[in-house]
Every structure is written in structure tokens, then in C-alpha cells.
Scaffold this motif. Structure first.
Motif, mmCIF file in Angstrom:
data_model
loop_
_atom_site.group_PDB
_atom_site.id
_atom_site.type_symbol
_atom_site.label_atom_id
_atom_site.label_comp_id
_atom_site.label_asym_id
_atom_site.label_seq_id
_atom_site.Cartn_x
_atom_site.Cartn_y
_atom_site.Cartn_z
ATOM 1 N N UNK A 260 0.826 -1.196 0.000
ATOM 2 C CA UNK A 260 0.000 0.000 0.000
ATOM 3 C C UNK A 260 0.866 1.254 0.000
ATOM 4 N N UNK A 261 0.199 2.395 0.063
ATOM 5 C CA UNK A 261 0.894 3.685 0.028
ATOM 6 C C UNK A 261 1.916 3.800 1.150
ATOM 7 N N UNK A 262 1.536 3.371 2.339
ATOM 8 C CA UNK A 262 2.427 3.485 3.491
ATOM 9 C C UNK A 262 3.718 2.708 3.281
ATOM 10 N N UNK A 263 3.600 1.466 2.826
ATOM 11 C CA UNK A 263 4.787 0.634 2.665
ATOM 12 C C UNK A 263 5.680 1.155 1.536
ATOM 13 N N UNK A 264 5.073 1.517 0.428
ATOM 14 C CA UNK A 264 5.853 2.006 -0.713
ATOM 15 C C UNK A 264 6.559 3.313 -0.363
ATOM 16 N N UNK A 265 5.913 4.162 0.405
ATOM 17 C CA UNK A 265 6.536 5.411 0.835
ATOM 18 C C UNK A 265 7.727 5.136 1.741
ATOM 19 N N UNK A 266 7.601 4.151 2.618
ATOM 20 C CA UNK A 266 8.721 3.803 3.498
ATOM 21 C C UNK A 266 9.890 3.231 2.713
ATOM 22 N N UNK A 267 9.591 2.535 1.629
ATOM 23 C CA UNK A 267 10.667 1.988 0.804
ATOM 24 C C UNK A 267 11.473 3.109 0.169
ATOM 25 N N UNK A 268 10.791 4.146 -0.287
ATOM 26 C CA UNK A 268 11.494 5.264 -0.883
ATOM 27 C C UNK A 268 11.570 5.186 -2.394
ATOM 28 N N UNK A 269 12.229 6.144 -3.002
ATOM 29 C CA UNK A 269 12.213 6.297 -4.467
ATOM 30 C C UNK A 269 13.001 5.236 -5.227
ATOM 31 N N UNK A 270 13.809 4.439 -4.535
ATOM 32 C CA UNK A 270 14.601 3.433 -5.243
ATOM 33 C C UNK A 270 13.787 2.219 -5.683
ATOM 34 N N UNK A 271 12.599 2.030 -5.113
ATOM 35 C CA UNK A 271 11.830 0.816 -5.368
ATOM 36 C C UNK A 271 11.401 0.743 -6.834
ATOM 37 N N UNK A 272 11.878 -0.308 -7.515
ATOM 38 C CA UNK A 272 11.597 -0.485 -8.938
ATOM 39 C C UNK A 272 10.599 -1.601 -9.210
#
Length: 350
Positions: free
Chosen positions: A62-74
Motif C-alpha cells: 500500500x501507500x504506506x509501505x511504498x513510501x517507506x521503501x522510498x524512491x529506489x523501489x523499482x
């Protein structure tokens, strides 16, 4: 390339983990448990700056998890065919690719689908409980004890008119087709389908390759309810099919019919299905999935219903299938973080 971090939220076996560990340039961070769901604190602490994320369907993307991952997540790779646990718009907005594991579990789920149909129609749930609870010695044999509708046909039955049996499908993808191919060997004489739980165009022809029996597109999903002797729920989950099978659908079914759900629990209203079995709207049911799973206790209405066979989501549970799913999930995340085409990519823009 040593900075490419891949977080894996479950031990998915040596064959799949070797694919990750042998790939130069990857830093694999593993929640090293096969049976325990990853702890939120652990995931929150390790997801930062990840380039790839490999999950099973217990993890919510979800939004929360993806935001915690940061901009590197491909790339996110899930060891599942269903993507109900993934908020697709969140990935689409950030250009994150999603890998999933279709095709490799087709045969295993088709096997379970047929098994559930046999178990539900032949009262196997009730029969097993009789034996396991030690009640068999006090139960005299009865000419029609435990009898249920037969899903196979034979000219040796001596029936005055030929018997027809129709298998109905809500959803007619790979698993449904594989299921039908198995059922033809039992003597199923007709098949009726919709491509999804929604109304479909009755004039649109569907591929009938490899089927030796008439295969007809239904005018709508209620026709499948009315005319089928076995209904297989094999449509995706989501808002469009939520509780598609409810009281209206179940009341329209034949009293001798069985309902089989090996796909998504949210498609079937559990309370309505338990009522249908209890009050005899249908003969029985077999489910491998239930809405709200795994939080399904002994007091759940379907567990308490003798005419409903319940399995704990084991449709793909063969060693061969789960190994293939894990390997494909690993190959997807490797390709995603390296900027290569995913072997099996789910279109997040739809």
C-alpha cells in the motif's frame, strides 16, 4: 551494483533463494521464516532504500509501505496469482513494476477444483467426521445413506433417458479450462460460462479448442446459476465481483447443485452460502478460500455447516507448484531491479 537491495518477506525455499543469492550485485535481506508472517517492525526497519520487494499474499502493498521503501523501489514481486493485496494505483503512480506467478499453478488448482466437486457432491465432509468421531460402529448401513448427486455419467446406469450434467463457470481462464478438461473425463456433457462475474455479450464466440462437449457463453451470470449442476467460482476478486455469489444467485441454483470456490473468498457471501446449504437451496459446497481468511475459527458459519467442505487455501499446495511459483517470483524481482522485462508482469495501469 552492490547497492541493489532486495527485501524478501518469507523463506521461499532454496531453489528460489539461490536465484537471488547467485545474482551478482544484489543485497538480499531475508525474513528467514517459512511459516511466520513477517513482523511489521522488521519490515518497516528493512524496507528503506529497497530496490526490489518479494512478498507473499499476506503482505499488503500500500501507500504506506511504498513510501517507506522510498524512491529506489523499482519492482514488487508476489508469489501468487492474485493481486488483491496490492494497491495497483500506488505502483502505477510511481512506475513500479509488479510481478506475479500465473500459469504455473493452473494444474494444481484445477485438481483441487475437481476434488472439491467430488467431496461436496458425495458428502465427504460428513462421512469423514463420522469415521473420525468414532460414530461408524453405531451407524447401520442404509440403502441411501450419505447419497448425493453423481457428477459422472455412464451408459451402464440403465437410466430411461440419457443423463446430462452441466458444469458452470464464473470466469473462464486457464484454471477453468483445465478444470473442464478434467471433468470431461468424468462424463460432464455441457459447459456454460461467463468470462467474469459481470454480464457478457452472448454473441461473442469464445475459443472452444480441445473441448469435445458443447461449451456455451451464458447470457449473464444468473444463467450459470439456474442451469448448472456444478458451479465453479474462478473469477478474480476485487470490487467488481464482491459477493457476486449471494442469496439471489444461490436461490437461483438447482437444489441438487453444488458450488465450488477455489479462487477468492470475497466473491462468495459466506453467510448466504451457509444458509443455502442449511436450508437446502443447493446440495452443498466446497471452498478452498473464505472471505477474511485465515481468521476462520470453528464458529465460522461455513465450518459449522456439514454440507460445506472447507479447505485452508491449499489449491496450489504441491511441492512442484510452490517451487515453480517461488522461482518465478525470484526471477521477476531480479529482472525488475535490473531494469529488464519481467517473465510474468501484471499490468498495474489497469
Amino acid at each position: 551494483m552492490s547497492h541493489l537491495k532486495v527485501v524478501v518477506t518469507r523463506n521461499i525455499g532454496a531453489a528460489a533463494l539461490d536465484i537471488l543469492n547467485q545474482q551478482k550485485g544484489l543485497n538480499v535481506v531475508l525474513w528467514d521464516s517459512e511459516d511466520r508472517v513477517v513482523e511489521k517492525d522488521w519490515l518497516d526497519a528493512n524496507i528503506k532504500d529497497a530496490h526490489g520487494l518479494l512478498v507473499v499474499f499476506t503482505e499488503k502493498i500500500n501507500e504506506e509501505l511504498v513510501t517507506k521503501a522510498g524512491p529506489n523501489l523499482k519492482a514488487v514481486s508476489t508469489m501468487s496469482v492474485g493481486v488483491d493485496h496490492v494497491e495497483l494505483p500506488v505502483l502505477a503512480k510511481r512506475g513500479i513494476k509488479l510481478g506475479y506467478t500465473p500459469n504455473v499453478l493452473t494444474d494444481a488448482v484445477a485438481d483441487i477444483s475437481v476434488m472439491l466437486a467430488l467431496m461436496a457432491s458425495r458428502n465427504v465432509g460428513q462421512a469423514i467426521s463420522i469415521a473420525q468421531e468414532g460414530k461408524w460402529p453405531g451407524l447401520p448401513w442404509s440403502p441411501f445413506g450419505f447419497c448425493g448427486p453423481q457428477i459422472s455419467t455412464s451408459s451402464a446406469m440403465g437410466l430411461p433417458t440419457p443423463r446430462t450434467i452441466t458444469a458452470g463457470f464464473l470466469g473462464f481462464g486457464r484454471i477453468a479450462r483445465a478444470t473442464l478438461n478434467r471433468l470431461i473425463g468424468f462424463g460432464i456433457t455441457h459447459a456454460l460460462y461467463t468470462d467474469s462475474g459481470k454480464n457478457t455479450d452472448p454473441d461473442e464466440e469464445h475459443e472452444k479448442k480441445d473441448f469435445s462437449i458443447p461449451v456455451t457463453r451464458a447470457k449473464d451470470f444468473m444463467q450459470v446459476a439456474r442451469e448448472s449442476d456444478i458451479v465453479f467460482v474462478l473469477t478474480p476478486g476485487g470490487k467488481e465481483t464482491y459477493h457476486l455469489v449471494g442469496e439471489e444467485f444461490l436461490q437461483a441454483m438447482k437444489s441438487t447443485a453444488v458450488l465450488i470456490n477455489p479462487s477468492r473468498g470475497t466473491v462468495v457471501d459466506s453467510d448466504a452460502l451457509a444458509k443455502a446449504c442449511r436450508e437446502g437451496w443447493i446440495w452443498g459446497a466446497g471452498v478452498d478460500v473464505i472471505e477474511g481468511e485465515p481468521n476462520v475459527g470453528s464458529d465460522h458459519p461455513l465450518i459449522k455447516e456439514p454440507r460445506c467442505v472447507v479447505l485452508p487455501h491449499i489449491g496450489s499446495a504441491t511441492t512442484e507448484t510452490r517451487t515453480a511459483m517461488a522461482r518465478l517470483a525470484a526471477e521477476n524481482v531480479v529482472a525488475g531491479v535490473l531494469g529488464q522485462p519481467l517473465p510474468a508482469e501484471y499490468p498495474v495501469s489497469q
